[in-house]
Design a protein around this motif. Structure first.
Motif, PDB file in Angstrom:
ATOM      1  N   VAL A   1      -6.914   2.356  -0.389  1.00 52.10           N
ATOM      2  CA  VAL A   1      -7.028   3.420  -1.389  1.00 52.10           C
ATOM      3  C   VAL A   1      -5.644   3.691  -1.972  1.00 52.10           C
ATOM      4  O   VAL A   1      -4.751   4.180  -1.274  1.00 52.10           O
ATOM      5  N   ALA A   2      -5.449   3.346  -3.238  1.00 51.36           N
ATOM      6  CA  ALA A   2      -4.196   3.603  -3.952  1.00 51.36           C
ATOM      7  C   ALA A   2      -4.445   4.762  -4.906  1.00 51.36           C
ATOM      8  O   ALA A   2      -5.217   4.627  -5.861  1.00 51.36           O
ATOM      9  N   SER A   3      -3.810   5.897  -4.629  1.00 50.60           N
ATOM     10  CA  SER A   3      -4.186   7.104  -5.358  1.00 50.60           C
ATOM     11  C   SER A   3      -2.975   7.939  -5.725  1.00 50.60           C
ATOM     12  O   SER A   3      -2.051   8.098  -4.935  1.00 50.60           O
ATOM     13  N   GLY A   4      -3.004   8.476  -6.951  1.00 53.63           N
ATOM     14  CA  GLY A   4      -1.953   9.363  -7.409  1.00 53.63           C
ATOM     15  C   GLY A   4      -1.117   8.745  -8.511  1.00 53.63           C
ATOM     16  O   GLY A   4      -1.274   7.583  -8.881  1.00 53.63           O
ATOM     17  N   SER A   5      -0.204   9.541  -9.042  1.00 54.79           N
ATOM     18  CA  SER A   5       0.650   9.092 -10.135  1.00 54.79           C
ATOM     19  C   SER A   5       1.725   8.134  -9.640  1.00 54.79           C
ATOM     20  O   SER A   5       2.038   8.075  -8.449  1.00 54.79           O
ATOM     21  N   LEU A   6       2.287   7.373 -10.567  1.00 50.90           N
ATOM     22  CA  LEU A   6       3.409   6.492 -10.268  1.00 50.90           C
ATOM     23  C   LEU A   6       4.705   7.199 -10.662  1.00 50.90           C
ATOM     24  O   LEU A   6       4.822   7.705 -11.776  1.00 50.90           O
ATOM     25  N   PRO A   7       5.695   7.229  -9.782  1.00 47.02           N
ATOM     26  CA  PRO A   7       6.955   7.874 -10.127  1.00 47.02           C
ATOM     27  C   PRO A   7       7.790   6.985 -11.051  1.00 47.02           C
ATOM     28  O   PRO A   7       7.497   5.791 -11.210  1.00 47.02           O
ATOM     29  N   PRO A   8       8.821   7.540 -11.674  1.00 47.50           N
ATOM     30  CA  PRO A   8       9.705   6.720 -12.514  1.00 47.50           C
ATOM     31  C   PRO A   8      10.276   5.532 -11.729  1.00 47.50           C
ATOM     32  O   PRO A   8      10.557   5.640 -10.538  1.00 47.50           O
ATOM     33  N   GLY A   9      10.413   4.419 -12.420  1.00 41.76           N
ATOM     34  CA  GLY A   9      10.965   3.226 -11.792  1.00 41.76           C
ATOM     35  C   GLY A   9       9.931   2.262 -11.265  1.00 41.76           C
ATOM     36  O   GLY A   9      10.240   1.094 -11.007  1.00 41.76           O
ATOM     37  N   VAL A  10       8.707   2.731 -11.102  1.00 39.85           N
ATOM     38  CA  VAL A  10       7.639   1.871 -10.567  1.00 39.85           C
ATOM     39  C   VAL A  10       6.872   1.254 -11.733  1.00 39.85           C
ATOM     40  O   VAL A  10       6.477   1.964 -12.660  1.00 39.85           O
ATOM     41  N   PRO A  11       6.659  -0.058 -11.733  1.00 40.20           N
ATOM     42  CA  PRO A  11       5.994  -0.703 -12.881  1.00 40.20           C
ATOM     43  C   PRO A  11       4.551  -0.249 -13.046  1.00 40.20           C
ATOM     44  O   PRO A  11       3.871   0.110 -12.078  1.00 40.20           O
ATOM     45  N   GLU A  12       4.089  -0.259 -14.285  1.00 39.06           N
ATOM     46  CA  GLU A  12       2.744   0.204 -14.601  1.00 39.06           C
ATOM     47  C   GLU A  12       1.662  -0.621 -13.925  1.00 39.06           C
ATOM     48  O   GLU A  12       0.547  -0.129 -13.704  1.00 39.06           O
ATOM     49  N   ASP A  13       1.962  -1.865 -13.567  1.00 34.29           N
ATOM     50  CA  ASP A  13       0.952  -2.715 -12.928  1.00 34.29           C
ATOM     51  C   ASP A  13       1.011  -2.636 -11.402  1.00 34.29           C
ATOM     52  O   ASP A  13       0.467  -3.491 -10.710  1.00 34.29           O
ATOM     53  N   PHE A  14       1.639  -1.593 -10.865  1.00 30.01           N
ATOM     54  CA  PHE A  14       1.812  -1.489  -9.419  1.00 30.01           C
ATOM     55  C   PHE A  14       0.461  -1.477  -8.692  1.00 30.01           C
ATOM     56  O   PHE A  14       0.263  -2.191  -7.705  1.00 30.01           O
ATOM     57  N   TYR A  15      -0.472  -0.665  -9.182  1.00 33.17           N
ATOM     58  CA  TYR A  15      -1.782  -0.615  -8.524  1.00 33.17           C
ATOM     59  C   TYR A  15      -2.558  -1.906  -8.736  1.00 33.17           C
ATOM     60  O   TYR A  15      -3.390  -2.286  -7.897  1.00 33.17           O
ATOM     61  N   ALA A  16      -2.316  -2.592  -9.840  1.00 29.10           N
ATOM     62  CA  ALA A  16      -2.935  -3.904 -10.046  1.00 29.10           C
ATOM     63  C   ALA A  16      -2.434  -4.890  -8.986  1.00 29.10           C
ATOM     64  O   ALA A  16      -3.196  -5.721  -8.482  1.00 29.10           O
ATOM     65  N   ARG A  17      -1.157  -4.774  -8.638  1.00 34.48           N
ATOM     66  CA  ARG A  17      -0.618  -5.638  -7.580  1.00 34.48           C
ATOM     67  C   ARG A  17      -1.253  -5.317  -6.233  1.00 34.48           C
ATOM     68  O   ARG A  17      -1.518  -6.215  -5.430  1.00 34.48           O
ATOM     69  N   ILE A  18      -1.500  -4.024  -5.979  1.00 39.03           N
ATOM     70  CA  ILE A  18      -2.192  -3.629  -4.754  1.00 39.03           C
ATOM     71  C   ILE A  18      -3.600  -4.224  -4.731  1.00 39.03           C
ATOM     72  O   ILE A  18      -4.062  -4.736  -3.701  1.00 39.03           O
ATOM     73  N   ALA A  19      -4.284  -4.151  -5.871  1.00 41.09           N
ATOM     74  CA  ALA A  19      -5.631  -4.706  -5.961  1.00 41.09           C
ATOM     75  C   ALA A  19      -5.635  -6.208  -5.680  1.00 41.09           C
ATOM     76  O   ALA A  19      -6.530  -6.731  -5.004  1.00 41.09           O
ATOM     77  N   ARG A  20      -4.623  -6.895  -6.176  1.00 42.29           N
ATOM     78  CA  ARG A  20      -4.527  -8.339  -5.948  1.00 42.29           C
ATOM     79  C   ARG A  20      -4.304  -8.645  -4.467  1.00 42.29           C
ATOM     80  O   ARG A  20      -4.924  -9.550  -3.894  1.00 42.29           O
ATOM     81  N   LEU A  21      -3.417  -7.862  -3.836  1.00 39.54           N
ATOM     82  CA  LEU A  21      -3.164  -8.043  -2.399  1.00 39.54           C
ATOM     83  C   LEU A  21      -4.443  -7.819  -1.593  1.00 39.54           C
ATOM     84  O   LEU A  21      -4.745  -8.572  -0.663  1.00 39.54           O
ATOM     85  N   ALA A  22      -5.177  -6.779  -1.946  1.00 35.94           N
ATOM     86  CA  ALA A  22      -6.409  -6.476  -1.222  1.00 35.94           C
ATOM     87  C   ALA A  22      -7.415  -7.620  -1.360  1.00 35.94           C
ATOM     88  O   ALA A  22      -8.025  -8.045  -0.365  1.00 35.94           O
ATOM     89  N   ARG A  23      -7.584  -8.110  -2.570  1.00 36.89           N
ATOM     90  CA  ARG A  23      -8.548  -9.184  -2.792  1.00 36.89           C
ATOM     91  C   ARG A  23      -8.137 -10.441  -2.034  1.00 36.89           C
ATOM     92  O   ARG A  23      -8.984 -11.116  -1.417  1.00 36.89           O
ATOM     93  N   GLU A  24      -6.857 -10.769  -2.033  1.00 35.47           N
ATOM     94  CA  GLU A  24      -6.381 -11.967  -1.345  1.00 35.47           C
ATOM     95  C   GLU A  24      -6.595 -11.884   0.163  1.00 35.47           C
ATOM     96  O   GLU A  24      -6.741 -12.916   0.824  1.00 35.47           O
ATOM     97  N   GLN A  25      -6.632 -10.647   0.693  1.00 36.34           N
ATOM     98  CA  GLN A  25      -6.790 -10.486   2.140  1.00 36.34           C
ATOM     99  C   GLN A  25      -8.191 -10.017   2.531  1.00 36.34           C
ATOM    100  O   GLN A  25      -8.418  -9.597   3.659  1.00 36.34           O
ATOM    101  N   GLY A  26      -9.124 -10.082   1.598  1.00 38.11           N
ATOM    102  CA  GLY A  26     -10.512  -9.782   1.917  1.00 38.11           C
ATOM    103  C   GLY A  26     -10.809  -8.318   2.123  1.00 38.11           C
ATOM    104  O   GLY A  26     -11.726  -7.965   2.886  1.00 38.11           O
ATOM    105  N   ALA A  27     -10.059  -7.441   1.448  1.00 37.81           N
ATOM    106  CA  ALA A  27     -10.300  -5.994   1.534  1.00 37.81           C
ATOM    107  C   ALA A  27     -10.767  -5.471   0.177  1.00 37.81           C
ATOM    108  O   ALA A  27     -10.636  -6.143  -0.848  1.00 37.81           O
TER     109      ALA A  27
END
Length: 323
Positions: free
Chosen positions: A144-170
């Motif tokens: 569960v990736a939830s909440g705003s992104l602080p300054p300095g964090v790329p806009e695709d940060f949660y997309a990267r989390i989604a990719r990691l989850a899919r690659e590991q079967g979550a």
């Protein structure tokens, strides 16, 4: 014949990259130019992922929370999390953890919420968060990736989390808005939980009626952006869209004291019930119950298990509206 024990719940991992120390208080009337004498103050460890983890634990789950913390505010935040005995991994940052302020105006019943931006994260700091998530994902579980992104964090940060989850079967669950939500949907996720306003902004329009709400939620499922879309509508209830169709559920009649954390509680109950093996309709009822239970509490307090289970039983007698 031996009784069959229920299967253990699937693991739930939450990420809060921009947590906030929630400060809440009351005053009779909010006005400019004068000192506003306030009542007792309350401190809570806030932020989407942490609130989700706290409610999952209150409802009997055993989550693992990952969050960032820095400075004196971060130390106070960490102590509050530890006081709840919430299993957690902390990513230290140079900046100071932000604060949010909630003021209840006792004279009118209005609530004022001030949400601060948060510290800027360096690339090594947000990459450390990604690495810790990658190391903590369990196949078959939920992230569960939830909440705003602080300054300095790329806009695709949660997309990267989604990719990691899919690659590991979550299964990846995202509760965000704006570019962060758009990037996650472009990657594809298991579940998103937008509000009416957030979903409208995603499509560049205003969802003015029930049909527009249903169409927007169903579109995200049809184009593969999300397997499930839980659209929260405040006092108007909630909508769940999936490949199986669309359900609408009204909220039970409760006394609304504060809306802070209601969406996080909704999401926590939804994911926990799915992790416990319930079907999506039953999990949806539980989600509405948890969100409704939270609005009955004061300020930044979250729902209580007894209230959620009581409202779950009440909602179990209520029919879904099918779309």
């Amino acid at each position: 014949m031996e009784a069959t024990l229920p299967a253990p719940a699937k693991p739930i991992l939450t990420l809060t990259i921009n947590p906030a120390l929630d400060v809440s208080t009351t005053t009779e009337h909010v006005s400019s130019g004068h000192k506003l004498r306030c009542g007792p103050s309350r401190l809570d460890p806030g932020g989407g992922g942490i609130n989700v983890a706290r409610v999952v634990q209150r409802l009997g789950g055993r989550p693992l929370a990952i969050y960032t913390a820095g400075g004196p505010t971060g130390e106070a935040y960490r102590r509050l999390v530890e006081a709840e005995r919430l299993p957690a991994l902390v990513v230290p940052i140079q900046g100071s953890t932000r604060q949010d302020f909630t003021v209840d105006e006792t004279g009118t019943g209005e609530q004022f919420r001030f949400v601060l931006q948060g510290p800027e994260l360096s690339e090594p700091e947000w990459r450390l968060c990604l690495g810790l998530v990658a190391d903590s994902i369990q196949p078959g579980g939920y992230v569960v990736a939830s909440g705003s992104l602080p300054p300095g964090v790329p806009e695709d940060f949660y997309a990267r989390i989604a990719r990691l989850a899919r690659e590991q079967g979550a299964r990846c669950v995202v509760d965000a808005s704006g570019p962060a939500l758009a990037a996650a949907l472009a990657e594809g996720v298991f579940l998103v939980k937008p509000s009416r306003r957030e979903l409208g902004l995603h499509f560049g329009t205003t969802l003015k009626d029930e049909q527009a709400e249903l169409d927007a939620a169903a579109t995200l499922v049809a184009d593969g952006s999300a397997e499930n879309v839980a659209l929260t509508l405040g006092g108007a209830g909630a909508v769940l869209a999936s490949a199986a169709g669309t359900l609408r559920l009204a909220v039970p009649k409760v006394e609304v004291r504060s809306t802070v954390g209601a969406g996080d509680s909704f999401l926590a109950a939804f994911v926990l019930r799915l992790a416990q093996g319930l079907d999506s309709a039953a999990a949806f009822r539980s989600a509405v119950a948890a969100g409704s239970a939270t609005v009955t509490t004061q300020a930044t307090e979250l729902c209580h298990r007894d209230d959620v289970e009581r409202l779950e039983a009440e909602l179990a007698r209520q029919e879904f509206s099918l779309a």
